[in-house]
Write an enzyme that holds these catalytic residues in place. Structure first.
Site, PDB file in Angstrom:
ATOM      1  N   ASP A 451      -0.063 -23.622  28.169  1.00  0.00           N
ATOM      2  CA  ASP A 451      -0.126 -24.891  28.890  1.00  0.00           C
ATOM      3  C   ASP A 451      -0.224 -24.656  30.395  1.00  0.00           C
ATOM      4  OD1 ASP A 451      -0.155 -27.639  29.208  1.00  0.00           O
ATOM      5  OD2 ASP A 451       1.651 -27.972  28.015  1.00  0.00           O
ATOM      6  N   ASP A 516      -2.914 -35.182  25.634  1.00  0.00           N
ATOM      7  CA  ASP A 516      -1.514 -35.382  25.268  1.00  0.00           C
ATOM      8  C   ASP A 516      -1.303 -36.691  24.522  1.00  0.00           C
ATOM      9  OD1 ASP A 516      -0.626 -33.002  26.274  1.00  0.00           O
ATOM     10  OD2 ASP A 516       0.130 -33.822  28.164  1.00  0.00           O
TER      11      ASP A 516
END
Length: 719
Positions: A451, A516
């Site tokens: 990430d 997301d």
């Protein structure tokens, strides 16, 4: 001895031709489009391009070369900007050598002998996909340093009738949204200075004719394979000529070429299709599958994921995780990914980043009990990391506060309680490699979710110089070194969702976390935009909670699961909260995914032309023997009866059996209370036979659905 330079060189794919005029001047593209026969000569193309002199205009038209320059007298956007101690800004390179090592690739060398600057163009075409790749190198052959401000990968001409621009913008949890514009006299310009590919300025665009739609018409697609700052423009000059440029955006003073040093631009990927916007996508997908996706990943079915993030967030507990693994296994999950919260001091998002050691207060025996339990259930184990970042509240930052990118004494821009580590420092690079290598060596980890949750606002290194060019290459090098040490570990490119999705990072990674947001309605838009450049197997697509944690929209399991099927499927929720009916539906979709993933991950994409209240597309096998089609109703129909849905991409003469595979049936009945307002016509069509031409030219009358519902059709050749 003078090198013999050909007047022209042509690269040919299955469907396209690219012709470049050379001589001893700067190289320029004189034709790029539908494949030409051998009867058409380059001299014919040259004669057809002769333009008349007009009043108040130059007597000699400045060339729109591969690297347009101010020194040539070109009045449009230059393809290169540089400066030195003299007039290097006015560089005019001329062709000195052409090396065509294969019929499908060449290197064109150009030198400005007055200013001792060399420019090289690397050009190739993948004949199978008709995707071209361009990159440009600048070499300082002089005696003084050069400051390089801009170097496009290539300047590519656009015909006058290609007047529509499809760009891509977005934001966190809303990536890859389409942006439609009409070309105008002047410059359509998108610049990204966020230090990563970005949510809001994707490095790609498509230009197409006004009559072009998803299935037919001319379109040109462009994508820059680069994960840092970038610049793209589509310009139409006053004389009517138009062109596109894409390249790395360099900050002032970021790149100085010492004597003998060179700069290599990122690669620009481009393609042309006469089969509409979906045709452009199929070219890119074919290229990515053959040239970018690694062989070992290609040979392995993409496993069903369970990710713990939206299930437990930072509330980690060994017994809880074992219980979730049990439930995931029962649903058919094949890879269990432990997300954020496993390392020391990580009770929330304010602390711990940089301290990549397992938190023994939560995991007294390390991750071994969880990994062993997951593996015993037959699942792979994956782990979340965010190596490029550090929290000020961390042991690493307290020990090395100087290891961050910054612009002292300027105040740092706050962003998610974290700062960015300077990967251009060898000690930072070595620390991160040691920590990740140790984790991958100690535990049976088959997958890293990598990430990057913030932009890089302060982009200065320890010397105060802009660092994104070197930071991006250092990031690539770190990935490559880890892959060399652990070749069986797959890596996902996640960047607070889809902020780092490009062909550059995909040279080193195996999947992209698309967004997301797990809201199925938002995902329809996001996944559609993503699909213009990336095939389905690279698209992380999860079934989220019934109440989306970002939009707070409530959606049925049927709707959520149907959207997740058409990517690299997974689930991300608290499995303990599932109802019995949701378990049945989710397990049914997992089984459908496993049954059809080979088709989804190898088939050709055809987006359907539908009203804006609906979304539809198909994945058709290359040999046309089977296909999956999705239809989703986003909001209410505008008429009392829905439209006909025309299928696409089928073989006209083949007879197909139509099986309606979603929503799932109870016996012979569909769940009327969930998606059908009235008696449906589906039982009359399920299992029936139709020719491809009937399905494409007439189409199927859709049933009346409730909004936020989906239908899935499986077509397979009869006999």
């Amino acid at each position: 001895m003078q090198v013999q330079i050909p007047e022209f060189v042509t690269l040919t794919g299955n469907q396209t031709s690219l012709t470049i005029a050379l001589g001893r001047q700067a190289p320029q593209i004189i034709y790029w489009g539908q494949r030409l026969s051998s009867k058409t000569s380059e001299s014919m193309l040259t004669k057809l391009r002769i333009r008349q002199e007009v009043p108040a205009s130059p007597t000699r038209e400045a060339k729109r070369s591969l690297t347009t320059t101010t020194g040539e007298g070109f009045s449009g956007s230059p393809g290169i900007k540089l400066s030195g101690n003299a007039d290097e800004w006015a560089v005019v390179p001329k062709v000195t050598d052409v090396n065509q090592s294969t019929p499908h690739s060449l290197v064109i060398s150009n030198i400005d002998e007055t200013r001792n600057i060399e420019i090289k163009h690397n050009i190739s075409i993948d004949p199978d996909s008709d995707v071209l790749s361009f990159s440009t190198s600048v070499i300082n052959r002089g005696t003084d340093a050069l400051n390089l401000e801009w170097c496009t990968a290539a300047t590519l001409p656009i015909p006058a009738h290609i007047s529509q621009i499809l760009g891509f913008e977005g934001h966190w949890a809303g990536e890859f949204h389409e942006q439609h514009s009409e070309q105008f006299f002047g410059t359509y310009l998108r610049e990204n200075r966020r230090g990563r590919t970005s949510h809001d300025c994707f490095p790609g665009l498509i230009m197409h004719a006004p009559s072009c739609d998803q299935q037919q018409g001319e379109a040109y697609g462009f994508h820059l394979g680069w994960s840092g700052n970038h610049r793209l423009l589509a310009e139409k000059m006053a004389d009517g000529r138009a062109f596109v440029q894409l390249g790395e955006l360099l900050l002032p003073g970021e790149l100085t070429l010492s004597v003998g040093e060179s700069y290599d631009s990122p690669k620009l990927y481009a393609t042309y299709s006469t089969k509409g916007l979906s045709g452009v996508s199929r070219h890119f997908h074919r290229y990515v599958r053959s040239q970018i996706i690694k062989f070992d990943v290609k040979q392995k079915p993409r496993p069903v994921h369970y990710n713990t993030w939206e299930g437990i967030y930072f509330d980690h507990d060994v017994d809880t995780l074992k219980g979730l693994a049990d439930r995931a296994s029962e649903l058919g999950v094949e890879r269990f990914v432990l997300d954020d919260g496993w390392f020391i001091g990580r009770n929330d998002d304010t602390a711990g980043l940089g301290d990549w050691y397992v938190d023994e207060s939560v995991y007294p025996d390390g991750l071994h009990p969880v990994v062993a339990h997951v593996n015993k259930l037959g699942m792979e184990f994956g782990l979340w990391v965010e190596p490029e970042m550090v929290n000020p509240d961390s042991n690493l930052f307290r020990a090395h506060p100087d290891w961050i990118l910054s612009t002292k004494p300027n105040e740092d821009v706050g962003f998610r309680n974290q700062l960015v580590l300077d990967l251009t420092r060898s000690e930072v690079f070595d620390y991160l490699f040691e920590r990740l290598d140790s984790l991958l060596t100690e535990y049976n980890i088959g997958y890293l979710k990598w990430d990057m949750n913030r932009d890089i606002n302060q982009q200065g290194d320890q010397y105060g110089k802009p660092a994104i060019h070197r930071q991006t290459h250092a990031f690539y090098n770190l990935l490559a070194k880890l892959k060399d040490a652990h070749p069986n570990v797959e890596i996902e490119s996640c960047s607070s969702g889809g902020a780092r999705a490009d062909y550059g990072v995909l040279q080193h990674t195996d999947r992209v976390w698309t967004s997301d947001s797990n809201d199925a309605l938002e995902r329809l838009k996001i996944q559609k935009g993503f699909s213009y450049f990336f095939p389905a197997e690279l698209m992380g697509s999860h079934v989220g909670p019934r109440d989306c944690h970002i939009t707070h929209r409530h959606l049925t399991m049927s709707m959520r699961a149907s959207v997740a099927l058409f990517g690299h499927m997974g689930m991300e929720m608290d499995l303990r909260e599932l109802t019995d009916q949701e378990k049945v539906e989710l397990k049914a979709m997992v089984n459908l995914y496993k049954k059809h993933r080979q088709l989804v991950h190898s088939g050709e994409l055809y987006r359907l032309q539908l009203p804006d209240y609906a979304n539809g597309f198909g994945i058709v096998a290359e040999d046309k023997t089977e296909a999956l089609f999705s239809y989703s109703l986003i909001r209410g129909h505008t008429a009392s009866l829905p439209d006909q849905m025309r299928f696409a991409g089928l073989d006209k003469e083949t007879i197909y059996q139509m099986d309606i595979i979603w929503p799932i049936k109870s016996g012979d009945h569909w769940p009327k209370e969930s998606i059908f307002s009235f008696k449906t016509n589906l039982p009359l069509l399920d299992g029936q036979h139709f020719t491809g031409e009937a399905l494409m030219q007439l189409g199927k009358q859709l049933p009346r659905l409730a909004p936020n519902s989906s239908l899935l059709y499986y077509l397979h050749k009869v006999g």
